[in-house]
Design a protein around this motif. Structure first.
Motif, PDB file in Angstrom:
ATOM      1  N   GLU A   1       0.835  -1.205   0.000  1.00 18.76           N
ATOM      2  CA  GLU A   1       0.000   0.000   0.000  1.00 18.76           C
ATOM      3  C   GLU A   1       0.871   1.256   0.000  1.00 18.76           C
ATOM      4  OE1 GLU A   1      -0.387  -2.488   2.314  1.00 18.76           O
ATOM      5  OE2 GLU A   1      -2.125  -3.435   1.370  1.00 18.76           O
ATOM      6  N   ALA A   2       1.924   1.249   0.815  1.00 16.87           N
ATOM      7  CA  ALA A   2       2.834   2.399   0.863  1.00 16.87           C
ATOM      8  C   ALA A   2       3.537   2.574  -0.486  1.00 16.87           C
ATOM      9  CB  ALA A   2       3.864   2.211   1.975  1.00 16.87           C
ATOM     10  N   MET A   3       3.904   1.474  -1.104  1.00 12.56           N
ATOM     11  CA  MET A   3       4.550   1.538  -2.411  1.00 12.56           C
ATOM     12  C   MET A   3       3.596   2.108  -3.457  1.00 12.56           C
ATOM     13  SD  MET A   3       5.989  -1.519  -4.812  1.00 12.56           S
ATOM     14  CE  MET A   3       4.327  -2.144  -4.989  1.00 12.56           C
ATOM     15  N   LEU A   4       2.336   1.645  -3.470  1.00 10.18           N
ATOM     16  CA  LEU A   4       1.357   2.140  -4.442  1.00 10.18           C
ATOM     17  C   LEU A   4       1.075   3.631  -4.241  1.00 10.18           C
ATOM     18  CD1 LEU A   4      -1.153  -0.840  -4.605  1.00 10.18           C
ATOM     19  CD2 LEU A   4       0.416  -0.071  -6.393  1.00 10.18           C
ATOM     20  N   ARG A   5       0.972   4.071  -2.987  1.00  7.35           N
ATOM     21  CA  ARG A   5       0.763   5.496  -2.719  1.00  7.35           C
ATOM     22  C   ARG A   5       1.957   6.316  -3.214  1.00  7.35           C
ATOM     23  NH1 ARG A   5      -1.300   3.538   2.096  1.00  7.35           N
ATOM     24  NH2 ARG A   5       0.655   3.945   3.191  1.00  7.35           N
ATOM     25  N   ALA A   6       3.157   5.799  -2.984  1.00  6.90           N
ATOM     26  CA  ALA A   6       4.363   6.512  -3.415  1.00  6.90           C
ATOM     27  C   ALA A   6       4.435   6.586  -4.940  1.00  6.90           C
ATOM     28  CB  ALA A   6       5.606   5.823  -2.857  1.00  6.90           C
TER      29      ALA A   6
ATOM     30  N   THR B   1       8.648  -6.477  -6.479  1.00  2.66           N
ATOM     31  CA  THR B   1       7.837  -6.980  -5.371  1.00  2.66           C
ATOM     32  C   THR B   1       8.020  -8.483  -5.221  1.00  2.66           C
ATOM     33  OG1 THR B   1       5.907  -7.405  -6.763  1.00  2.66           O
ATOM     34  CG2 THR B   1       6.093  -5.209  -5.814  1.00  2.66           C
ATOM     35  N   PRO B   2       7.803  -9.016  -4.014  1.00  5.86           N
ATOM     36  CA  PRO B   2       7.941 -10.463  -3.813  1.00  5.86           C
ATOM     37  C   PRO B   2       6.754 -11.263  -4.359  1.00  5.86           C
ATOM     38  CG  PRO B   2       7.411  -9.384  -1.743  1.00  5.86           C
ATOM     39  CD  PRO B   2       7.620  -8.299  -2.749  1.00  5.86           C
ATOM     40  N   TYR B   3       5.636 -10.599  -4.606  1.00  6.90           N
ATOM     41  CA  TYR B   3       4.455 -11.272  -5.164  1.00  6.90           C
ATOM     42  C   TYR B   3       3.659 -10.241  -5.960  1.00  6.90           C
ATOM     43  CZ  TYR B   3       2.521  -9.229  -0.887  1.00  6.90           C
ATOM     44  OH  TYR B   3       2.177  -8.368   0.117  1.00  6.90           O
ATOM     45  N   PRO B   4       2.742 -10.687  -6.818  1.00  7.24           N
ATOM     46  CA  PRO B   4       1.959  -9.728  -7.603  1.00  7.24           C
ATOM     47  C   PRO B   4       1.129  -8.814  -6.709  1.00  7.24           C
ATOM     48  CG  PRO B   4       1.716 -11.954  -8.475  1.00  7.24           C
ATOM     49  CD  PRO B   4       2.455 -12.080  -7.185  1.00  7.24           C
ATOM     50  N   VAL B   5       1.133  -7.544  -7.030  1.00  6.79           N
ATOM     51  CA  VAL B   5       0.385  -6.545  -6.263  1.00  6.79           C
ATOM     52  C   VAL B   5      -0.736  -6.015  -7.154  1.00  6.79           C
ATOM     53  CG1 VAL B   5       0.495  -4.308  -5.108  1.00  6.79           C
ATOM     54  CG2 VAL B   5       2.393  -5.921  -4.886  1.00  6.79           C
TER      55      VAL B   5
ATOM     56  N   ASP C   1      10.232  -9.997   1.372  1.00  9.70           N
ATOM     57  CA  ASP C   1       9.183  -9.267   2.095  1.00  9.70           C
ATOM     58  C   ASP C   1       9.215  -7.751   1.928  1.00  9.70           C
ATOM     59  OD1 ASP C   1      11.493  -8.742   3.495  1.00  9.70           O
ATOM     60  OD2 ASP C   1      10.641  -9.158   5.460  1.00  9.70           O
ATOM     61  N   ARG C   2       9.991  -7.216   1.014  1.00  6.11           N
ATOM     62  CA  ARG C   2      10.061  -5.772   0.837  1.00  6.11           C
ATOM     63  C   ARG C   2       9.614  -5.380  -0.568  1.00  6.11           C
ATOM     64  NH1 ARG C   2       9.995  -5.033   5.741  1.00  6.11           N
ATOM     65  NH2 ARG C   2      11.784  -4.348   6.898  1.00  6.11           N
ATOM     66  N   PHE C   3       9.221  -4.127  -0.710  1.00  5.91           N
ATOM     67  CA  PHE C   3       8.707  -3.596  -1.959  1.00  5.91           C
ATOM     68  C   PHE C   3       9.577  -2.420  -2.379  1.00  5.91           C
ATOM     69  CE2 PHE C   3       5.511  -5.638   0.504  1.00  5.91           C
ATOM     70  CZ  PHE C   3       4.852  -6.429  -0.421  1.00  5.91           C
ATOM     71  N   TRP C   4      10.078  -2.451  -3.599  1.00  8.48           N
ATOM     72  CA  TRP C   4      11.025  -1.451  -4.064  1.00  8.48           C
ATOM     73  C   TRP C   4      10.453  -0.690  -5.254  1.00  8.48           C
ATOM     74  CZ3 TRP C   4      16.094  -0.654  -2.208  1.00  8.48           C
ATOM     75  CH2 TRP C   4      16.479  -1.515  -1.172  1.00  8.48           C
ATOM     76  N   ILE C   5      10.748   0.593  -5.293  1.00  4.66           N
ATOM     77  CA  ILE C   5      10.429   1.445  -6.438  1.00  4.66           C
ATOM     78  C   ILE C   5      11.751   1.908  -7.031  1.00  4.66           C
ATOM     79  CG2 ILE C   5       9.443   3.630  -7.211  1.00  4.66           C
ATOM     80  CD1 ILE C   5       7.442   3.432  -4.955  1.00  4.66           C
ATOM     81  N   GLY C   6      11.839   1.848  -8.338  1.00  3.48           N
ATOM     82  CA  GLY C   6      13.021   2.339  -9.035  1.00  3.48           C
ATOM     83  C   GLY C   6      12.666   3.490  -9.957  1.00  3.48           C
TER      84      GLY C   6
END
Length: 177
Positions: free
Chosen positions: A13-18, A34-38, A139-144
């Protein structure tokens, strides 16, 4: 993305908001790890539909035509057998092999085209050297933000990502822009 700015987030959720906020600020060359499809990630990133199905379609049709042609050539032209009054060219009898050749040609072409479009296999990337990036598979979500993004200005982007709740911000690849 081979080089650019990476930011780590704890929740999807934090990644999508960002991502939504970064796109509203003018960033366009974004990627997510991401570790799994979001759900909703493709829309948030503004990704277009894959052209893979339209690229594979001609190969599938060629496989169908080739399968049908080989059967016709063997049964009706090259080696006709008149058994029980059966015609040499019997289209209903050719349907199963034609279908199987369509599926085989589409599957093989789809596999090769997918590898070419995604530039795989990529055994190493500068992104893999970012500390903590291995957690993108756990378990972490990254934005590039790609280094080629015209909106990417180093100190401003780092501050933007930190303000959006990034746990860590790091550069991948060559020198900062």
């Amino acid at each position: 993305m081979r080089r650019g700015l990476l930011a780590e987030f704890e929740t999807p959720e934090a990644m999508l908001r960002a991502i939504a906020e970064l796109r509203s600020r003018g960033y366009r060359r974004l990627d997510a790890f991401t570790p799994y499809p979001v759900h909703g990630l493709e829309e948030a990133l503004g990704l277009r539909r894959s052209p893979l199905n339209w690229i594979v379609l001609p190969f599938a049709l060629a496989g169908a035509a080739g399968g049908y042609l080989v059967q016709w050539h063997n049964n009706a032209y090259d080696y006709p057998l008149n058994v029980g009054g059966r015609p040499g060219h019997a289209p209903p009898a050719f349907v199963p092999i034609t279908f199987e050749m369509t599926v085989l040609a589409a599957a093989l072409a789809g596999f090769v085209v997918m590898l070419v479009l995604t530039r795989l296999p990529e055994l190493w990337s500068p992104i893999f050297d970012v500390p903590g990036f291995e957690r993108a598979t756990i378990d972490r979500f990254w934005i590039g933000i790609d280094a080629r993004d015209p909106a990417l200005i180093s100190p401003l982007a780092e501050r933007d990502l930190t303000d959006l709740g990034a746990l860590a911000v790091a550069w991948a690849g060559k020198a900062r822009t």
